[in-house]
Each structure stands twice: as C-alpha cells, then as structure tokens.
Design an enzyme around this catalytic site. Structure first.
Site, PDB file in Angstrom:
ATOM      1  N   SER A 146       8.622  -4.946   5.856  1.00 30.63           N
ATOM      2  CA  SER A 146       8.393  -5.949   6.885  1.00 30.63           C
ATOM      3  C   SER A 146       9.187  -7.224   6.669  1.00 30.63           C
ATOM      4  O   SER A 146       8.629  -8.294   6.436  1.00 30.63           O
ATOM      5  CB  SER A 146       6.908  -6.236   6.977  1.00 30.63           C
ATOM      6  OG  SER A 146       6.244  -5.016   7.187  1.00 30.63           O
ATOM      7  N   ASP A 173       6.828  -3.429  10.128  1.00 30.08           N
ATOM      8  CA  ASP A 173       5.387  -3.290  10.376  1.00 30.08           C
ATOM      9  C   ASP A 173       5.019  -3.378  11.856  1.00 30.08           C
ATOM     10  O   ASP A 173       4.092  -2.723  12.318  1.00 30.08           O
ATOM     11  CB  ASP A 173       4.560  -4.279   9.537  1.00 30.08           C
ATOM     12  CG  ASP A 173       5.023  -5.726   9.671  1.00 30.08           C
ATOM     13  OD1 ASP A 173       6.053  -5.972  10.334  1.00 30.08           O
ATOM     14  OD2 ASP A 173       4.361  -6.614   9.102  1.00 30.08           O
ATOM     15  N   ARG A 177       0.825  -1.197   0.000  1.00 30.64           N
ATOM     16  CA  ARG A 177       0.000   0.000   0.000  1.00 30.64           C
ATOM     17  C   ARG A 177       0.847   1.230   0.000  1.00 30.64           C
ATOM     18  O   ARG A 177       1.919   1.270   0.596  1.00 30.64           O
ATOM     19  CB  ARG A 177      -0.864   0.026   1.259  1.00 30.64           C
ATOM     20  CG  ARG A 177      -1.921  -1.032   1.268  1.00 30.64           C
ATOM     21  CD  ARG A 177      -2.950  -0.745   2.306  1.00 30.64           C
ATOM     22  NE  ARG A 177      -2.355  -0.553   3.614  1.00 30.64           N
ATOM     23  CZ  ARG A 177      -2.989   0.001   4.620  1.00 30.64           C
ATOM     24  NH1 ARG A 177      -4.217   0.450   4.460  1.00 30.64           N
ATOM     25  NH2 ARG A 177      -2.404   0.121   5.788  1.00 30.64           N
TER      26      ARG A 177
HETATM   27  C1  GLC Z   1       8.108 -11.677   8.818  1.00 29.34           C
HETATM   28  C2  GLC Z   1       9.169 -10.609   8.701  1.00 29.34           C
HETATM   29  C3  GLC Z   1       9.021  -9.568   9.784  1.00 29.34           C
HETATM   30  C4  GLC Z   1       7.608  -9.027   9.787  1.00 29.34           C
HETATM   31  C5  GLC Z   1       6.633 -10.165   9.938  1.00 29.34           C
HETATM   32  C6  GLC Z   1       5.187  -9.701   9.929  1.00 29.34           C
HETATM   33  O1  GLC Z   1       8.334 -12.405   9.961  1.00 29.34           O
HETATM   34  O2  GLC Z   1      10.440 -11.215   8.747  1.00 29.34           O
HETATM   35  O3  GLC Z   1       9.935  -8.518   9.588  1.00 29.34           O
HETATM   36  O4  GLC Z   1       7.451  -8.136  10.858  1.00 29.34           O
HETATM   37  O5  GLC Z   1       6.814 -11.073   8.868  1.00 29.34           O
HETATM   38  O6  GLC Z   1       4.864  -9.056   8.738  1.00 29.34           O
END
Ligand code: GLC
Ligand code: GLC
Length: 854
Positions: free
Chosen positions: A540, A594, A479
C-alpha cells in the site's frame, strides 16, 4: 455468504528462546577483577593508568559498550513467545521446580463493582524498597465521593530487612499502632488488608505461604510460613489493638483492584517499582491447581523469575552478571534484575564504573562512592535520563558521587541511563504483550478491549519511556493471509506480524528479508511448507504498475523509509529476498494496492462496486476508469482500475487556503515534509498529531491545562487513531473522557476535557468532509465518463479510522450526498478487505496464466 475463519493473532512459539548473541563485551581480554566485580586496569588507585590520554573517541566507546543493552524487535518477540509458553506451562501444572514463572492464583475472584463500602486498614510491605506503609482507606460505594486515604510511611532499618522474621513482623505491628494512635477516628473491630509483595503460595484469601524473599529482603524463619499468621501473632504480641487480618494481596493485585473503572474492565495489574510483576484475570478452568471449572481468578504471574532457567542467557550483559553475583539472591529473579527499580541504578553504576576504569569517562578516575554498591538510586537515574534535565543537574549529581566531571561526561552519562532504561521498558513491554496475548487467547477474542492498571515508582517517575503497547511490541503490522477461493465461498486464515520501526526505516534488504521470514513462518504454521503457493502482495504505497506483477515504488509514505527501494520494482525486491532464503518457493503473481484489494473484495459480492476507499493510517482511493481515458495504456474499450494516490493531492499547493499552521507543524515534523498533503489532513497517522499541536497552542495561550506545558503533551504520537475514536464516542460521559486523557498522563479539569473533545471533533470533522469531497469528485467523474443523468455505484471501504470512529463514516456519506447529488452511493465495509481482494486478483491471474498455457 463467504465464510471467514480467523486464527488467533498472536504467534505462539515454543518455550525455546534462541536469541542472536549480543556483542562481545569489550573487556573480555582482561582478567583482573575490580571492586565492581568487573575487570579493571592496574595503576593509580581509583584512576586508570596515569598519563593515559583521555580518548578523543569516548562517545564511540560509550556507544559501543551500550550496544550490549540493545534488544532487537525479534528478541522482544522471542521473549514474548517464550514467556507466554512458560505461563501456559505453569498454568497447566507442568512446570518443573525450577520453572521460569510461577502463575500463582490469588483467591481474588472478581474485580470490584464500585459498590464496596467501609473503613479498612492496609499494611503494605515489599512494594517500595525498604519502606513499610500503613493506610486508612474509606470506601464510599458508588453514591459517595472518593476519600483520599490517609497514610504514613516508615523506613525499615537494614538490620530488620536481613534479621529474624519475628523482628520484621514486630516492627510492622509497632508501625501499625503508631499510625492508629495518631488517627482521630474510632478503632473498634478493625479489618486489615495485608499487601505483601513477594511470591507466595496462597491457599485462601487470608492464607499465604512465602516461597522466597526477593528485592533485598532476607529475614530468617519466614520462607515456608504463612505470613498472615506471622502478622497476626505479632499484632497479638504487641497487644494495643484488636485487628482482624482479612486478606493478603500482592501489589499487582492491589493495583488492578484499585484502578478506577475506565473504558474497558481493568483486568490486568502491572507493577514496576523496586521489583516488577503483573497479574491478570484468568479463566479458573485453565488453572490446573484449582480444579475449578467456573469463573475467573486473578493470577500473579511472578514474571520477575522469568529467565531463571537460563532462557535469557544470550541477552545478559557482563553488568547483569556482576549485579546478580552481588545480589542477595544470585541466580534468582533474573528478569526482575533487568527491569526493577532496585537494580536500574546499580546497573548504571556498574557501567559508569567500568567506563571510568577504561579511561573513557571522568578522566579515567573512579571514586569510592562510584565503587560502592547502592550509591546510584533509581531517582538519580530517572533524573539524569530525563532529556529535559539540565546538564547542570546531572553535573551536580555526578559531583556528589565525588567524580571528576569533564565537559563531555554529562551527555555520555545520560546515554548510559537512557540505554539501561530503554532496555527495561522494552522488556517490560514484551512481557506485558505476553500477558495480553494470553488473555486474548484464553478469552477466545479477536480483539481485546481491556484496561491495564499500572503502578510503581518506575512508572510514576519515568512515564515517558513506558508508553504502553498493545499486543506485540510496537512497529507497524502486516498480515499474511491464506485465502482459499472455492465454490462454497472464500475461506481466510491469517496472522499478524509486526514490522518494527527500525526495520521500516532501515535497509530495503532487511525489510524484505523480514517479510519473507514472516511468510515462511506462516507457511510452516499452516502446514504448507514446501508448497509453491501463488502469492499476492498487498503493497500500500504509491507504485507505477507496469504489469500485474511489476510495480515501481515511487516514494515511501506513512512512516516508512527503508533504503534502496524507491525507484525499484517491489516484486523483484520480494523475489530477491525469497531467493536469499534457501529452500523456499513462493510464486509472486500480483502486486495490489490496498484500495484495489478492497474494491475487488467487495466486488466479489456486489458487481456495482467500482470504487475502493481506504481511511486508516493513510488514505487513498481507486476506481474503474474508461481505458480510452488512460493515456499510459493502449486500447480504447473496456475499463481499468486506477490507483489515484490521492494522499498526494495538494502537494502542488492547491490545498493552500485550507491548510492551517497546525498542518504545517505536523508536516514539518514528519519524515516526508511537503508530501502527502491531503493524507496528512485526513488519515489516522496524522489526526492525533494535529490535535496535539492545537492543544499545545491552546496551552501556550493559557486557556488549557492552566497554561502549564507538560512533557507528556510534547511527546510525538501520543494520540493514536483509536484515541480519537474513543474520545468522540457519544456514550462517554465527560468523566470518562477525562479518564482517557489521564491514562495518557494528562491530568486535567472537566473544562479542559470539554475543550479537548471539541478540538478532536473539529479535526475529525474536517477530515471526514475532505474525504467526502474526494469521494464526490470520484463518483462524479465516473458519472460524467458514462454520460449518465444518475449513477448508482458502490464503494468498498476499509481502514480503522473509517470503521472505528463513531461519526466519520456518516459524515463522509452526508458530504457526498451534498456535493454529488446525482450519484446514489452505497458504502460497503469490507471484512479482511484488501487481503481477500489481493487473493482474488491473484486467483484471476493464475486462471489467465493457465488459459494462456492451454
Ligand atoms: C498511502 C499510500 C497508498 C495507500 C494509502 C492507504 O496513501 O501511498 O498507496 O493506498 O496510504 O493505505
Ligand atoms: C517481586 C515480587 C512480586 C511483586 C513484584 C513487584 O517480583 O516477587 O510478588 O509483585 O516484586 O513489587
């Protein structure tokens, strides 16, 4: 309260389609036209030049030729946008006579209530090739049980399909009476529904003028006439029965109306049979020709004619042109000719004939059958493309065509079939996505919960390739948000873009270029072009952060594997991509995980929010740690947010005792085996796969699906996170659970449905408990850090599994209460969580930078 404003999710683009050019056909230097309509070489009749060595690189040549059938994610998006544009134009009544799609109102104003009753005769013409079907349908209302309709199929002789209209309708009346003669029940005052699957202008439920024939029919004297009247006249001429023709419907409408009510209302009908088309329920006030401002009406899109105005131009292959030239309706129904079952066999035939003439297949020899129109049918292609079809079967089919089948030919022919089918499926998905976006837009709904009824032989015989997407063709979404933080609150506008799988797993450069393209597109749509906005990047994946705007990607997770990114600073990669795009200024200020974004966004409202938790595609948490405990960072007073990357917990074997053989199978099949052990037991990307492996095992033990393994169940990722959430919903009757599974192509008994439900519950319960254990460890750690008897803390949470699953969140909370009794924990669900949080981090960074300058 912060004010959240959402924009529609689907990018709307103009009706212009600018598709990147397809590969130049490899034969365009030749000029002689062979019997397939394609250029071919001189030489022995039926064979390419004698003595021509069979090329050793034939598979490369085949793949090169098939490149032309490749449709990229961007092209699909363009098709979706362009189709949506022409649908809206046609609805508004602005379409030119050569309009791309027709949007024909059908006079069906509501979907069935399930209470309808009575006996009806149905006559079906045009849906399934050269056949006509008569059915006797008994509707029993809600109380009664369902009766299987009786039906009989009649083959329409080719001369009738191309002869005078009267002959066709007389033939139909004759079939009707032959069918009724053989039925035992009384036949007084019969009511007939006429399923007539061609584009028609309807002016009433029983008045419908044929616009033009499609799909191999071309009877004279019918276009421009009311087909109901023609049928009535024929029935009268025949004289045997007194039948009242009460309604005429398109096959898409019949498909939608006949759909068993499932989880959501069924308001879309999609047909891929001889031809292809869809219908859906539109707000009547949007249909200009109706002059009506209340209620809804079913509109037949007639998307088969999409592209007749040329927008598909660059995507059409030489084979498409040859097929069109040889068809009964050259220049018309161009989209249908890439998807409909009447044409798929023909496309395969043209490609095979071409490759044979090029000396690439069949020892360079064609055969009379291969050179004759219609010798390869949809059934053959479906059978040959099926990866489970034995080579022997493919071999036999090719030999039946009189071909000289060599050792490598079988596999190469399978590639050809797959390429043609895959293109059709992807185009159809993009078109369906356009219809769904239209529905979403016209209903003004952020999230659309709707069932799509599907019908037609291409689906039935070939369900694998046609797994249906939601709005937007496949891939992972990301997004772009515009967040305005003001004294009055936070204002957010956003748009979702998708990252197609080939980009997520392609080159890093391609991935970041795509991201920048989408940001720029968003900027333009918001009227912010040319402004250098501070950009926060929610990224993320596990990163080693060396500063607010510096994060080294340690390793990809969750299905990403773009090359040349691991070990690199993600902010640099993004800045480089911005640099490659001319005339764009974006100032990357912060990179935020995130979990951190979620914590920050909830912290804006609740200062006790010191933990961020994500349970979506992946799972992870962050929390505020004492700076003195963080070896990597100097300083010993104050706090710092730590991204735990707990998904990787257990990669050292510490979860060994808990791991089952199903976890091991899921791990083995993933793109990162041995990694993210905890995540693979908890998050949405994997739970469905665990369920599937258990079901496979139970089937092999003979306790499920009567011990019959189906192809469907062997398909990876058929159970999405949403599926687990739906199936475990308490409000669902077992019958509805069955319906969901049946929609997935898994026919089953009530006992089977109960067992599947229990498997889902076991898997999601374990996930929630493991997640709860993780949270308990985190809050206990915070309590101990501060030497408190009791800790009161809030946790900001985001992620689809956590938010949508009916029991997940309460089970997490219960587990935390049990394992960390001295912590009082409040869970805050974040709205637009991580994006808003990232903006807040960015805003703080900008403020600090400004202060430093002063
Ligand atoms: C995966 C990523 C992490 C993220 C999580 C949730 O574990 O490695 O960085 O926070 O997904 O999206
Ligand atoms: C053709 C017809 C259309 C029909 C579709 C599927 O496109 O024009 O009316 O719904 O085929 O059978």
């Amino acid at each position: 309260m912060p004010h959240t404003e959402r924009e529609e999710l689907t990018p709307k683009e103009s009706n212009q389609l600018l598709l990147p050019g397809s590969h130049p056909p490899m034969w365009n230097h030749m000029d002689s036209i062979g019997p397939t309509g394609l250029p071919h070489r001189e030489g022995v009749p039926g064979c390419s030049q004698e003595g021509l060595p069979y090329p050793s690189n034939s598979s490369e040549l085949v793949l090169e030729c098939l490149q032309q059938f490749k449709v990229t994610g961007t092209q699909l998006q363009q098709i979706q946008a362009s189709l949506l544009g022409s649908m809206e134009q046609a609805l508004g009544g602005q379409a030119s006579p050569a309009s791309a799609v027709r949007m024909l109102p059908t006079y069906v104003g509501s979907i069935p209530h399930g209470t309808e009753q009575g006996d009806f005769v149905v006559l079906e013409l045009g849906a399934t090739g050269a056949s006509l079907r008569v059915l006797w349908v008994t509707l029993m209302g809600t109380g009664g049980h369902r009766m299987e309709p009786r039906s009989q199929e009649f083959v329409i002789p080719p001369e009738v399909m191309l002869g005078p209209g009267q002959q066709l309708f007389d033939f139909a009346a004759h079939c009707l009476s032959e069918f009724l003669d053989a039925l035992p029940m009384g036949k007084q005052g019969l009511q007939l529904g006429f399923s007539f699957s061609f584009p028609c202008h309807q002016t009433g439920l029983d008045r419908s003028t044929l616009i033009s024939w499609t799909k191999g029919f071309r009877c004279s004297g019918v276009e421009g006439h009311d087909v109901v009247q023609l049928l009535r006249d024929a029935i009268k001429r025949h004289g045997a029965y007194n039948i009242d023709v009460v309604a005429v419907v398109n096959d898409t409408v019949g498909t939608m109306m006949g759909c068993e009510p499932g989880v959501g209302p069924c308001e879309v009908g999609l047909v891929v049979d001889t031809g292809t088309n869809a219908c859906y329920m539109e707000e009547a006030r949007h249909v200009a020709v109706l002059d009506e401002d209340r209620g809804r009406v079913c509109v037949s899109v007639e998307w088969g004619s999409f592209g007749d105005d040329g927008v598909l131009g660059p995507m059409l292959t030489t084979f498409d042109h040859a097929l069109d030239r040889e068809s009964l309706n050259p220049g018309a129904q161009r989209f249908e000719k890439m998807i409909g079952g009447l044409y798929l066999g023909e496309l395969v035939r043209l490609v095979l004939a071409h490759l044979a003439q090029q000396g690439v297949l069949f020892g360079g020899c064609t055969s009379p059958a291969l050179l004759s129109r219609g010798s390869i049918l949809l059934e053959h292609v479906a059978e040959m493309e099926d990866p489970w079809a034995g080579a022997a079967r493919v071999h036999a089919l090719l030999q039946d065509l009189g071909l000289n089948v060599g050792a490598s030919d079988v596999e190469l022919v399978q590639y050809v079939c797959a390429a043609v089918f895959t293109r059709a499926a992807r185009l159809c998905a993009a078109a369906l996505a356009a219809v769904l976006s239209r529905l979403q837009h016209s209903r003004e709904q952020q999230i659309l919960q709707i069932a799509v009824a599907t019908g037609g032989r291409v689906f039935e015989q070939h369900p694998r390739a046609w797994g249906l997407p939601g709005p937007g063709p496949g891939g992972t979404n990301f997004r772009v948000l515009l967040v305005r933080v003001t004294a009055e609150g936070v204002k957010i506008t956003n748009q979702i873009y998708s990252i197609p799988e080939n980009v997520a797993q392609g080159s890093g450069q391609q991935l970041f270029d795509h991201i920048v393209d989408c940001i720029v597109d968003f900027q333009q749509k918001q009227g912010l072009s040319g402004q250098s906005l501070p950009l926060g990047f929610t990224f993320s994946f596990p990163c080693r952060q060396l500063g607010l705007d510096q994060g080294i990607l340690l390793n990809w997770t969750k299905g990403f594997s773009a090359s040349d990114c691991e070990g690199q600073d993600i902010v640099c990669l993004l800045r480089e991509a911005i640099g490659r795009r001319q005339a764009v200024e974006l100032n990357v200020v912060a990179i935020v995980n995130d979990t951190v974004g979620t914590m920050m966004s909830c912290g804006y409202e609740d200062p006790r929010c010191e933990v961020g938790l994500i349970v979506g595609t992946g799972t992870n948490a962050c929390y505020m740690e004492e700076l003195r405990n963080v070896a990597a960072v100097a300083g010993d007073s104050g706090h710092m947010c730590i991204n735990m990357e707990w998904g990787a917990f257990g990669d050292d074997g510490s979860l060994g005792l808990l791991r089952t053989c199903f976890d091991a199978s899921v791990d083995q099949a993933s793109i990162n085996p041995g990694k993210q052990s905890f995540e693979k037991m908890i998050s949405g990307m994997y739970l469905g796969e665990i369920v599937r492996h258990i079901l496979l095992h139970l089937t092999s033990l003979g306790v499920l699906f009567r011990g019959q393994q189906t192809q469907r169940l062997q398909t990876r990722d058929i159970f999405k996170t949403k599926f687990l959430s739906e199936i475990e919903s308490d409000s669902l009757a077992l019958r509805q659970v069955r319906a969901i599974l049946e929609d997935l192509g898994l026919p089953l008994t009530s006992d089977d449905a109960l067992m599947v439900l229990e498997v889902c519950q076991a898997v999601s319960q374990r996930a929630a408990q493991l997640c709860g254990a993780g949270v308990a460890a985190v809050v206990e750690k915070i309590r101990e850090n501060r030497g408190l008897e009791e800790l009161t803390v809030s946790i900001g949470v985001d992620g689809t599994l956590y938010k949508l699953h009916p029991h997940f969140s309460s089970l997490v909370a219960a587990t935390v209460r049990e394992l960390a009794p001295r912590c009082v924990v409040t869970f805050l669900q974040s709205e637009d969580g991580s994006g808003k949080g990232a903006a807040l981090v960015t805003a703080v960074a900008c403020r600090l930078a400004q202060m430093a300058r002063v």
